[in-house]
Write an enzyme that holds these catalytic residues in place. Structure first.
Site, short mmCIF file in Angstrom:
data_model
loop_
_atom_site.label_atom_id
_atom_site.label_comp_id
_atom_site.label_asym_id
_atom_site.label_seq_id
_atom_site.Cartn_x
_atom_site.Cartn_y
_atom_site.Cartn_z
N THR A 91 0.86 -1.19 0.00
CA THR A 91 0.00 0.00 0.00
C THR A 91 0.90 1.24 0.00
O THR A 91 2.09 1.15 0.25
CB THR A 91 -0.93 0.01 1.24
OG1 THR A 91 -0.13 0.02 2.42
CG2 THR A 91 -1.83 -1.22 1.26
N VAL B 78 14.31 0.40 -0.75
CA VAL B 78 15.52 1.20 -1.02
C VAL B 78 16.08 0.78 -2.37
O VAL B 78 16.52 -0.35 -2.55
CB VAL B 78 16.60 0.98 0.06
CG1 VAL B 78 17.81 1.85 -0.20
CG2 VAL B 78 16.03 1.26 1.45
N LYS C 98 7.52 2.21 2.74
CA LYS C 98 8.54 2.78 3.62
C LYS C 98 7.98 3.30 4.94
O LYS C 98 8.70 3.40 5.93
CB LYS C 98 9.26 3.94 2.91
CG LYS C 98 10.14 3.51 1.76
CD LYS C 98 10.77 4.70 1.06
CE LYS C 98 9.82 5.39 0.12
NZ LYS C 98 9.63 4.75 -1.18
N GLY D 186 10.45 2.04 -10.47
CA GLY D 186 9.95 1.20 -11.56
C GLY D 186 9.13 0.04 -11.03
O GLY D 186 9.49 -0.59 -10.04
N LYS E 124 14.54 6.00 3.69
CA LYS E 124 15.47 4.97 3.22
C LYS E 124 16.70 4.90 4.12
O LYS E 124 17.25 3.82 4.37
CB LYS E 124 15.86 5.27 1.77
CG LYS E 124 14.68 5.09 0.82
CD LYS E 124 14.95 5.68 -0.55
CE LYS E 124 13.75 5.46 -1.47
NZ LYS E 124 13.84 6.27 -2.70
N ASP F 165 11.55 11.19 1.71
CA ASP F 165 11.72 9.88 1.09
C ASP F 165 13.15 9.36 1.32
O ASP F 165 13.35 8.21 1.73
CB ASP F 165 11.42 9.99 -0.42
CG ASP F 165 11.65 8.69 -1.14
OD1 ASP F 165 10.84 7.76 -0.96
OD2 ASP F 165 12.65 8.58 -1.88
N GLU G 276 5.85 14.05 -8.25
CA GLU G 276 4.42 14.00 -7.95
C GLU G 276 3.82 15.40 -8.00
O GLU G 276 4.54 16.41 -7.90
CB GLU G 276 4.21 13.48 -6.52
CG GLU G 276 4.92 12.20 -6.19
CD GLU G 276 4.15 10.98 -6.64
OE1 GLU G 276 2.91 11.06 -6.73
OE2 GLU G 276 4.79 9.96 -6.91
#
Lengths: 341, 341
Positions: A96, A152, A125, A316, A225, A221, A210
């Site tokens: 999700t 990651v 994450k 991707g 990570k 983000d 985005e």
């Protein structure tokens, strides 16, 4: 292995395609028999304890937008928690969307999976950034595995490089470009001498930023990570609140020009040394981290093996799906080794 | 695990130091109890079935030039083949110098180890480049393992990245800078616009090219590494004679200037696609393989996970020693998994 997919967006649809493509080889080369027994999306669930026909499910999703409308196996409105709690399976793939406010709904999905004795592979994450020390403890307590390669570097095996390929060594520090969107923006600003705002708009037009770009450009983000790497690779018990975070909104063309005079450029670098930090940082043009476009790049400094840098696309659908598959194979192998211990 | 070291130069001395440094952690973190029971060098051997005192052995080597003069455990003039055949051990570390004419003496050492049921970890490219398909078959037949991480990239885990971190995927092509000396020479030629001859002399002065530089600059070293990758990663049954090899002697400053006009440079690239090839090749400045100095860099193109590049120093005593240790730990783990299968 019986698998439940929670979330059926680009990543899990790619994963379903990957299973269809590689079915024969997975059995032959790894003795791995994956069987997707349930899929949950926003409309509800589709469940078949004998294993779903993934080709049919993918068509249904493409046509109807949800898998829950299947006349044979659909369960309109059934919630992820109900599915995780009631369907027998060995593993849950949690995919999700990331939410760094409270980690939900992913956090509850992962906990529910652990409580019902299921391994979890996640690409989300949020729960990890907010609660990784607690989640790994809960997994250990329930004697199940938690894996998250896709969080990651997507398909680029950044976490496994550090964890599996440097056996017997010790990683003393990490630094890297952990976010492709900001790398794209900074590369554009550097090469075309355009403003942050202009470069951001270009990135949005191209679909590599985005509409609400804050997660990327404000460094969250990358910080998520970093938390995952610090816990998994360096055994630090940290969460997002332990990261000092600065994004790229204030990087100017002027600063990039000053850097260029010193044969440097500016990248958004996440680093783990004494503490965890995300900040725009000058990088020499001779540094292996000097990569452009949407690439991610991470340098591990190890005590004996030297410095190793890994570079790849950090995004991707199919790439991330390949990471999920690796994680499931890894869980299968870990269980074999654990039985030996 | 009882270990015999064959060859006691920089690499194996670093390995002995590494074992001393990490003894406690190896037991604690990996349940690994290495015990070096014999070491052979040009003067003979030193043998102690209870495990040699590595600190003492290192001092002896530094003082006397050979370990064979030890009053307690020395065996002046004892040959490697005698030691491998007669000393009880689980593994042989073969670290004699590379010879690509006939692979000797390494080739005989490795075969002798297999015949006496010992696993082999080698840093010697010669036997692998000339006879890898036969050697892996012989290892399988004798139910022992052959490992050689240090032959490609020294401490940089190039082979394991491909083999361990891309589980369930398929590598379709490989290209890379596999030799640090030629990379140094080409970088100098490109940046300082000096001739090949001048750059070679600089490299020799700095000790990063040999007095007889042919192995490096004529592409043989890179070709050996290519053969090892083709066999290990891509299951091709090839040897050195299957590689089309062209070195860098004929690369001119003029050619580098022409390349620069196209935002490229020239690197000695080893590639595996339809065939195996080592040749000076134009590389874009935006390619992750565009790294300078003595660095090595390899790009793996995988079917699903995308392109991954790994960059690191491809040389160094301690770096290579860390690869030997990884291989031994890997053998230990493989045996555990094999017992399960």
């Amino acid at each position: 292995m019986r698998i439940i997919l929670v979330g059926f967006g680009v990543v899990c649809q790619s994963f379903a395609r990957l299973l269809l493509l590689r079915e024969v080889e997975l059995v032959k080369n790894y003795g791995f028999h994956p069987r997707v027994v349930a899929i949950v999306d926003h409309g509800g669930a589709i469940i078949n304890s004998k294993g779903l026909d993934l080709k049919k499910v993918l068509s249904l999703k493409a046509e109807k937008g949800t898998v829950a409308v299947s006349p044979e196996h659909g369960r309109l409105g059934m919630s992820p928690l109900d599915v995780i709690g009631s369907v027998e399976a060995e593993a849950v793939v949690e995919a999700t969307p990331t939410n760094i406010k409270d980690g939900e709904p992913g956090l509850s999905h992962i906990k529910a999976a652990f409580r019902s004795g299921k391994h979890v592979v996640t690409t989300n994450k949020g729960p990890l950034a907010l609660a990784m020390p607690a989640l790994t403890e809960l997994a250990d307590y329930n004697k199940v595995c938690l894996r998250f390669s896709g969080t990651v570097g997507a398909g680029t095996p950044i976490l496994s490089l550090a964890k599996k390929c440097l056996l017997g060594d010790r990683i003393v520090s990490i630094r890297g470009i952990l976010n492709g969107t900001t790398n794209y923006i900074l590369t554009e600003m550097d090469e075309k001498r355009i403003s942050f705002q202009q470069a951001l708009e270009n990135a949005q037009k191209l679909g590599c930023a985005e509409a609400d770009p804050s997660m990327d450009i404000d460094g969250f983000d990358a910080a998520c990570k970093l938390v995952i790497m610090a816990n998994w690779i360096m055994n630090k018990k940290v969460t997002l609140k332990n990261v000092s975070i600065q994004g790229i909104r204030n990087v100017t063309v002027r600063a990039l020009e000053e850097a260029a005079k010193k044969h440097c450029t500016i990248k958004l670098i996440g680093s783990i040394q004494d503490g965890l930090k995300v900040a725009p940082t000058e990088i020499s043009r001779h540094d292996p981290l000097f990569v452009g476009g949407v690439l991610n790049a991470v340098t591990f400094v190890s005590e004996f093996a030297g410095e190793e840098t890994i570079i790849g696309r950090g995004a991707g659908g199919m790439e991330t799906a390949s990471a999920i598959l690796r994680d499931l194979l890894d869980i299968k192998q870990s269980l074999a080794t654990r039985l030996m211990a």
